[in-house]
Write an enzyme that holds these catalytic residues in place. Structure first.
Site, PDB file in Angstrom:
ATOM      1  N   ILE A 113    -122.369  -5.297  22.419  1.00  0.00           N
ATOM      2  CA  ILE A 113    -120.923  -5.518  22.421  1.00  0.00           C
ATOM      3  C   ILE A 113    -120.640  -6.762  23.250  1.00  0.00           C
ATOM      4  CG2 ILE A 113    -118.667  -4.576  23.041  1.00  0.00           C
ATOM      5  CD1 ILE A 113    -119.833  -1.777  22.679  1.00  0.00           C
ATOM      6  N   PRO A 163    -127.477  -2.852  30.279  1.00  0.00           N
ATOM      7  CA  PRO A 163    -126.758  -3.962  30.926  1.00  0.00           C
ATOM      8  C   PRO A 163    -125.273  -3.857  30.576  1.00  0.00           C
ATOM      9  CG  PRO A 163    -127.962  -4.735  29.000  1.00  0.00           C
ATOM     10  CD  PRO A 163    -128.324  -3.309  29.175  1.00  0.00           C
ATOM     11  N   ASP A 191    -121.865  -1.666  26.653  1.00  0.00           N
ATOM     12  CA  ASP A 191    -123.253  -2.125  26.596  1.00  0.00           C
ATOM     13  C   ASP A 191    -123.256  -3.553  26.078  1.00  0.00           C
ATOM     14  OD1 ASP A 191    -125.921  -2.632  26.017  1.00  0.00           O
ATOM     15  OD2 ASP A 191    -126.312  -0.598  25.292  1.00  0.00           O
ATOM     16  N   HIS A 192    -123.592  -4.498  26.978  1.00  0.00           N
ATOM     17  CA  HIS A 192    -123.468  -5.918  26.644  1.00  0.00           C
ATOM     18  C   HIS A 192    -124.600  -6.400  25.727  1.00  0.00           C
ATOM     19  CE1 HIS A 192    -121.382  -9.535  26.871  1.00  0.00           C
ATOM     20  NE2 HIS A 192    -121.385  -9.785  28.173  1.00  0.00           N
ATOM     21  N   ARG A 193    -125.589  -5.552  25.458  1.00  0.00           N
ATOM     22  CA  ARG A 193    -126.631  -5.950  24.517  1.00  0.00           C
ATOM     23  C   ARG A 193    -126.085  -6.055  23.090  1.00  0.00           C
ATOM     24  NH1 ARG A 193    -130.952  -1.342  25.927  1.00  0.00           N
ATOM     25  NH2 ARG A 193    -128.988  -0.169  25.816  1.00  0.00           N
TER      26      ARG A 193
END
Length: 456
Positions: free
Chosen positions: A430, A250, A426-428
């Site tokens: 960061i 994501p 990577d929004h998981r």
């Protein structure tokens, strides 16, 4: 008399850490050919690098076990060779499972190209023949009679059109013949009736039919309506990586536009110094240096999400990937341990890796192990891009074009060098705050590059 020679089997060796397979690009030998130790027998492509495979045996090729275009697993058999001399006389190879090579009489080992003897002896290869129905000699094993590199679809079309690939110039990766090359090699049809072929006897010559509009010489030749290119090599592997990135990571993005004028002035100054003599000092090298300084301040950006072990892995070293556009597709060679390098070292290594990648000489190790990547779309005149994060990494920085633009400088309108930086992450692991602070730090360092002196 029964053949007493020992049959040796060469299996695809492990060409780099983490590689499970390779695509066979072309054979340089055929069944019946004689080969010498370390003679190149095939070219394969894996992890976006082309590698020449040397023969670990000397003898006669008995069987080719894969076709160009096939994906071969590491450890799978590729070729069988009847070793010179009676059975048991040839030097025993290393474990077939590893694809290892046998030592020769001088104690050396046949190893991959670039890691062993530089000189290669190529024997005169003799292709076996068989007799046709009319008694004429025909080359045996027509499947591999032509050693010209070609895609499987091109070979199929060539057989259908009775085209000899040896006389077709390839335009594909590594000079491989494509379907389009085969189509263009089809001879142009000649007119059915030429004036010198007209009947000169007593029979009247039929009048030529009336010219139809579509036969008019002024009508342009029909344009091919579509071209089909097999998905293979670099394109296939890049596509797989991007599908993995898009479907499993994501991603979020952030952008910042910054004044690059001071950086341009610094680059102009450094180019005239002895330290950078002979080097191509580009804005990319300075951006890389600023990025490394920011990664030292925000190590969470230099991380990746380990789904299998359910862990966030932070790397305390930086293998800096530099995206490079090549004739074969997009490659990402990596500058190893980049956090230890000076600006001059970065400039040298980035230039060398980019040139190696474009020439097709990059080794698999050059393209593996990246922890953070920079993509420079500005060289194509693009203001900004939204790149996908490479699997196994946590973020990627995009450098846009550097142009002179109107800018407010010290509360006054001015013309300045300006660029836009983009960060995909990577929004998981960061968050927007971490990604934005990192990107803002890179921009600040480029606005005032002398502050880099106090960072690393």
């Amino acid at each position: 008399m029964e053949d007493q020679r020992q049959i040796q089997e060469f299996r695809l060796p492990d060409l780099g850490e983490g590689l499970a397979d390779a695509e066979l690009i072309s054979w340089t030998v055929a069944v019946g050919d004689t080969v010498t130790l370390n003679q190149t027998i095939a070219e394969v492509e894996t992890a976006k690098a082309q590698v020449a495979l040397p023969s670990p045996f000397a003898g006669t090729v008995v069987e080719l076990l894969a076709r160009p275009g096939d994906t071969v697993a590491v450890g799978a058999p590729l070729i069988r060779v009847a070793a010179d001399g009676p059975a048991g006389a040839a030097a025993a190879p290393r474990s077939a499972e590893s694809g290892g090579a046998a030592p020769d009489s001088g104690g050396r080992r046949a190893v991959l190209v670039g890691y062993g003897p530089e000189e290669e002896t190529v024997s005169r290869r003799v292709r076996p023949v068989v007799s046709g129905s009319d008694g004429a000699e025909l080359p045996a094993y027509p499947e591999f009679a032509s050693r010209q590199a070609a895609t499987p679809a091109a070979r199929k079309l060539a057989r259908e059109l009775d085209i000899d690939l040896a006389f077709v110039t390839g335009s594909g990766p590594g000079g491989a013949v494509t379907v389009e090359d085969v189509r263009q090699a089809v001879p142009v049809s000649q007119p059915l009736h030429r004036p010198e072929d007209q009947d000169t006897g007593s029979r009247p010559t039929p009048a030529p039919p009336a010219m139809r509009p579509e036969d008019s010489p002024a009508r342009p030749a029909p344009v091919e309506r579509e071209t089909r290119i097999p998905i293979s090599g670099v394109r296939k592997r890049t596509a797989a990586a991007m599908v993995t990135s898009a479907h499993t990571i994501p991603q979020a993005s952030a952008f910042v536009t910054t004044d690059f004028t001071a950086s341009m002035e610094l680059l102009d100054h450094l180019r005239n110094t002895a330290s950078f003599s002979g080097l191509s000092l580009t804005p990319l090298a300075l951006v890389a240096k600023a990025t490394l300084a920011a990664l030292a301040e925000f190590p969470g950006i230099n991380s990746f999400w380990d789904e299998e072990n359910r862990e966030i892995v932070t790397k305390h070293y930086v293998n800096l990937g530099i995206a490079v556009a090549t004739d074969r597709g997009l490659l990402v060679p990596t500058v190893k341990e980049a956090q230890t390098l000076t600006l001059r070292d970065l400039c040298r290594d980035i230039g060398w890796l980019a040139e190696t990648a474009r020439s097709g000489a990059a080794a698999p190790a050059d393209l593996l192990g990246g922890t953070f990547t920079i993509s420079n779309v500005g060289v194509f005149g693009v203001d900004v891009g939204v790149p996908l994060v490479n699997p196994g990494e946590g973020a990627i920085l995009c450098l846009g074009s550097i142009r002179k633009r109107p800018w407010v400088y010290r509360d006054e309108p001015a013309v300045r060098w300006v660029t836009t930086l983009g960060l995909s992450f990577d929004h998981r692991m960061i968050d927007g705050e971490l990604g934005s602070r990192f990107l803002s730090t890179v921009a600040s360092l480029l606005e005032d590059p002398l502050t880099l002196l106090g960072r690393v």
